[in-house]
Design a protein around this motif. Structure first.
Motif, PDB file in Angstrom:
ATOM      1  N   THR A  58       1.931  -1.297  -0.112  1.00 13.92           N
ATOM      2  CA  THR A  58      -0.392   0.101  -0.271  1.00 13.92           C
ATOM      3  C   THR A  58       1.184   1.105  -0.487  1.00 13.92           C
ATOM      4  O   THR A  58       2.387   1.299   0.092  1.00 13.92           O
ATOM      5  CB  THR A  58      -0.747  -0.064   0.985  1.00 13.92           C
ATOM      6  OG1 THR A  58      -1.790   1.858   0.944  1.00 13.92           O
ATOM      7  CG2 THR A  58      -0.201  -0.049   2.081  1.00 13.92           C
ATOM      8  N   GLY A  59       0.462   2.381  -0.657  1.00 13.86           N
ATOM      9  CA  GLY A  59       0.917   3.499  -0.537  1.00 13.86           C
ATOM     10  C   GLY A  59       0.707   4.494   0.320  1.00 13.86           C
ATOM     11  O   GLY A  59       1.011   6.255   0.714  1.00 13.86           O
ATOM     12  N   THR A  60       0.090   4.275   0.943  1.00 10.09           N
ATOM     13  CA  THR A  60      -0.865   5.199   2.186  1.00 10.09           C
ATOM     14  C   THR A  60       0.001   5.377   3.284  1.00 10.09           C
ATOM     15  O   THR A  60       0.266   4.427   3.878  1.00 10.09           O
ATOM     16  CB  THR A  60      -2.488   4.351   2.636  1.00 10.09           C
ATOM     17  OG1 THR A  60      -3.270   4.207   1.428  1.00 10.09           O
ATOM     18  CG2 THR A  60      -3.183   5.492   3.802  1.00 10.09           C
ATOM     19  N   ARG A  61       0.658   6.693   3.247  1.00 10.43           N
ATOM     20  CA  ARG A  61       1.180   6.058   5.001  1.00 10.43           C
ATOM     21  C   ARG A  61       1.024   6.608   6.059  1.00 10.43           C
ATOM     22  O   ARG A  61       1.317   5.697   6.812  1.00 10.43           O
ATOM     23  CB  ARG A  61       1.816   8.147   5.051  1.00 10.43           C
ATOM     24  CG  ARG A  61       2.408   8.499   3.451  1.00 10.43           C
ATOM     25  CD  ARG A  61       3.287  10.491   3.721  1.00 10.43           C
ATOM     26  NE  ARG A  61       3.483  10.971   2.790  1.00 10.43           N
ATOM     27  CZ  ARG A  61       4.180  11.645   2.808  1.00 10.43           C
ATOM     28  NH1 ARG A  61       3.523  12.864   3.431  1.00 10.43           N
ATOM     29  NH2 ARG A  61       4.868  12.091   1.042  1.00 10.43           N
ATOM     30  N   ARG A  62      -0.725   6.380   6.369  1.00 18.68           N
ATOM     31  CA  ARG A  62      -0.828   6.024   7.727  1.00 18.68           C
ATOM     32  C   ARG A  62      -1.020   4.290   7.666  1.00 18.68           C
ATOM     33  O   ARG A  62      -1.101   3.762   8.685  1.00 18.68           O
ATOM     34  CB  ARG A  62      -2.320   6.670   8.052  1.00 18.68           C
ATOM     35  CG  ARG A  62      -3.183   6.043   8.955  1.00 18.68           C
ATOM     36  CD  ARG A  62      -4.619   6.511   9.204  1.00 18.68           C
ATOM     37  NE  ARG A  62      -5.347   5.781  10.161  1.00 18.68           N
ATOM     38  CZ  ARG A  62      -6.136   5.901  10.356  1.00 18.68           C
ATOM     39  NH1 ARG A  62      -7.379   6.267   9.498  1.00 18.68           N
ATOM     40  NH2 ARG A  62      -6.863   5.433  11.827  1.00 18.68           N
ATOM     41  N   ASN A  63      -1.506   3.597   6.929  1.00 17.79           N
ATOM     42  CA  ASN A  63      -1.150   2.443   6.984  1.00 17.79           C
ATOM     43  C   ASN A  63      -0.109   1.883   6.846  1.00 17.79           C
ATOM     44  O   ASN A  63       0.494   1.125   7.835  1.00 17.79           O
ATOM     45  CB  ASN A  63      -2.499   1.826   5.950  1.00 17.79           C
ATOM     46  CG  ASN A  63      -3.299   1.811   5.566  1.00 17.79           C
ATOM     47  OD1 ASN A  63      -4.230   2.838   7.090  1.00 17.79           O
ATOM     48  ND2 ASN A  63      -4.149   1.891   4.786  1.00 17.79           N
ATOM     49  N   LEU A  64       1.054   2.641   6.217  1.00 14.80           N
ATOM     50  CA  LEU A  64       2.590   2.094   6.493  1.00 14.80           C
ATOM     51  C   LEU A  64       2.749   1.958   7.459  1.00 14.80           C
ATOM     52  O   LEU A  64       3.680   1.584   8.226  1.00 14.80           O
ATOM     53  CB  LEU A  64       3.114   2.556   5.625  1.00 14.80           C
ATOM     54  CG  LEU A  64       3.371   2.372   3.785  1.00 14.80           C
ATOM     55  CD1 LEU A  64       3.761   3.035   3.212  1.00 14.80           C
ATOM     56  CD2 LEU A  64       3.034   1.184   3.059  1.00 14.80           C
ATOM     57  N   ALA A  65       2.977   3.862   8.150  1.00 15.33           N
ATOM     58  CA  ALA A  65       3.197   3.808   9.477  1.00 15.33           C
ATOM     59  C   ALA A  65       2.877   2.818  11.360  1.00 15.33           C
ATOM     60  O   ALA A  65       3.852   1.733  11.809  1.00 15.33           O
ATOM     61  CB  ALA A  65       3.012   4.782  10.225  1.00 15.33           C
ATOM     62  N   GLN A  68       4.163  -1.064   9.979  1.00 12.73           N
ATOM     63  CA  GLN A  68       5.921  -0.736  10.410  1.00 12.73           C
ATOM     64  C   GLN A  68       5.549  -0.822  11.872  1.00 12.73           C
ATOM     65  O   GLN A  68       6.769  -1.571  12.627  1.00 12.73           O
ATOM     66  CB  GLN A  68       6.273   0.504  10.223  1.00 12.73           C
ATOM     67  CG  GLN A  68       7.785   1.036  10.008  1.00 12.73           C
ATOM     68  CD  GLN A  68       8.512   1.894   9.585  1.00 12.73           C
ATOM     69  OE1 GLN A  68       8.104   2.552   9.699  1.00 12.73           O
ATOM     70  NE2 GLN A  68       9.808   1.350   8.899  1.00 12.73           N
ATOM     71  N   GLU A  85       8.945   0.624   0.332  1.00 16.12           N
ATOM     72  CA  GLU A  85       8.842   1.478   0.760  1.00 16.12           C
ATOM     73  C   GLU A  85       9.540   1.067   2.160  1.00 16.12           C
ATOM     74  O   GLU A  85       8.842   1.747   2.951  1.00 16.12           O
ATOM     75  CB  GLU A  85       6.915   1.160   1.424  1.00 16.12           C
ATOM     76  CG  GLU A  85       6.075   1.207   0.151  1.00 16.12           C
ATOM     77  CD  GLU A  85       5.980   2.514  -0.419  1.00 16.12           C
ATOM     78  OE1 GLU A  85       6.191   3.844  -0.525  1.00 16.12           O
ATOM     79  OE2 GLU A  85       5.248   2.324  -1.317  1.00 16.12           O
ATOM     80  N   SER A 232      -4.243  -3.427   4.857  1.00 14.17           N
ATOM     81  CA  SER A 232      -3.000  -2.698   3.426  1.00 14.17           C
ATOM     82  C   SER A 232      -4.629  -1.122   3.330  1.00 14.17           C
ATOM     83  O   SER A 232      -4.355  -0.304   2.853  1.00 14.17           O
ATOM     84  CB  SER A 232      -3.208  -3.689   2.252  1.00 14.17           C
ATOM     85  OG  SER A 232      -2.218  -4.370   2.568  1.00 14.17           O
TER      86      SER A 232
END
Length: 270
Positions: A58-65, A68, A85, A232
């Motif tokens: 996914t490229g969504t910052r909130r979901n990536l954070a 992580q 990412e 995601s």
């Protein structure tokens, strides 16, 4: 088309994780040779780590954070955007996406993805035919040969209609299992494929797992990892799903020793 860098691994000029796994397994007699030669002594017990979650890229910052923070990894599809990412990642061949869209498998897209991301992937899914049974296995084996020497593990997708004896001889610490097929079939056969994976000392991943209940099924069976799209898309689902990966199951096959795995699959080997 094969990656420009693959020949160096295939001819032994460079060594990757898959080659290291095989060297280690051969030294300890757990490379699968004990199934064919009773004189081979298996000198090390299997020990599986807690199950690992992979989320569709996914490229969504909130979901990536959120991912992580929970130490999840990404499953990058050959049919999607080829970006990791900054995560640890595995590479999906894109067959499921093509199947959903009613399109033929895109061999070119897969080859490009392997060229760009295959060398550093934790594992990749060898091309398959969704719901294709034995035709899928035949197709995967052709690709397995084409990709000989890959520095990462390669996983063969098992589908409805395949039997343990169909795939057992192709498995090793460098070639594992991706449990595909229908959801019902996965739930019914997960424990069988995990027992086979333990017997052959190979990695096992379960595809398309999007609920805490299914994660617990995978964990109890002793799978190494699973993937899903839920986290995601919706970061709020991550805490509930992540808890399921961390809840130990006292009856989990992952805690069985090598002898238990041997007994579980004793009738599957002649």
């Amino acid at each position: 088309m094969t990656p420009s860098w693959l020949e160096q691994y295939a001819n032994g000029e460079k060594l990757g994780h898959a080659q290291a796994f095989m060297a280690y397994a051969e030294y300890y007699g757990v490379d699968g040779s004990a199934d064919d030669d009773p004189e081979v002594e298996e000198r090390i017990a299997m020990h599986r780590q807690p199950i690992v979650g992979y989320a569709s890229r996914t490229g969504t910052r909130r979901n990536l954070a959120a991912l992580q923070g929970a130490d999840w990894r990404l499953l990058v599809s050959a049919k999607g955007e080829l970006r990791t990412e900054g995560f640890r990642y595995a590479l999906d061949n894109g067959a499921w996406t093509a199947y959903q869209q009613g399109e033929p498998f895109d061999e070119h897209a897969f080859s490009v993805a392997v060229e760009r991301l295959g060398e550093r992937a934790e594992w990749l899914v060898v091309p398959d035919i969704v719901m294709g049974g034995m035709a899928s296995l035949d197709y995967s084996l052709k690709w397995l040969e084409r990709l000989r020497g890959m520095p990462c593990r390669m996983l063969i997708a098992v589908q409805n209609g395949m039997q343990v004896e169909d795939v057992a001889s192709f498995l090793s610490p460098a070639v594992g299992i991706f449990v595909g097929g229908s959801t019902e079939w996965k739930e019914q056969t997960a424990h069988v494929w995990v027992s086979l994976a333990r017997r052959r000392h190979c990695y096992l991943h379960v595809g398309r797992v999007n609920s805490a209940r299914r994660i617990r099924i995978c964990a109890a069976a002793g799978a190494d990892s699973f993937d899903g799209t839920s986290v995601s898309r919706y970061a709020k689902t991550l805490p509930r799903l992540d808890r399921a990966t961390r809840q130990g199951d006292m009856f989990a096959a992952a805690h069985d020793g090598l002898e238990e795995a041997q007994r579980a699959t004793a009738d599957l080997f002649i």
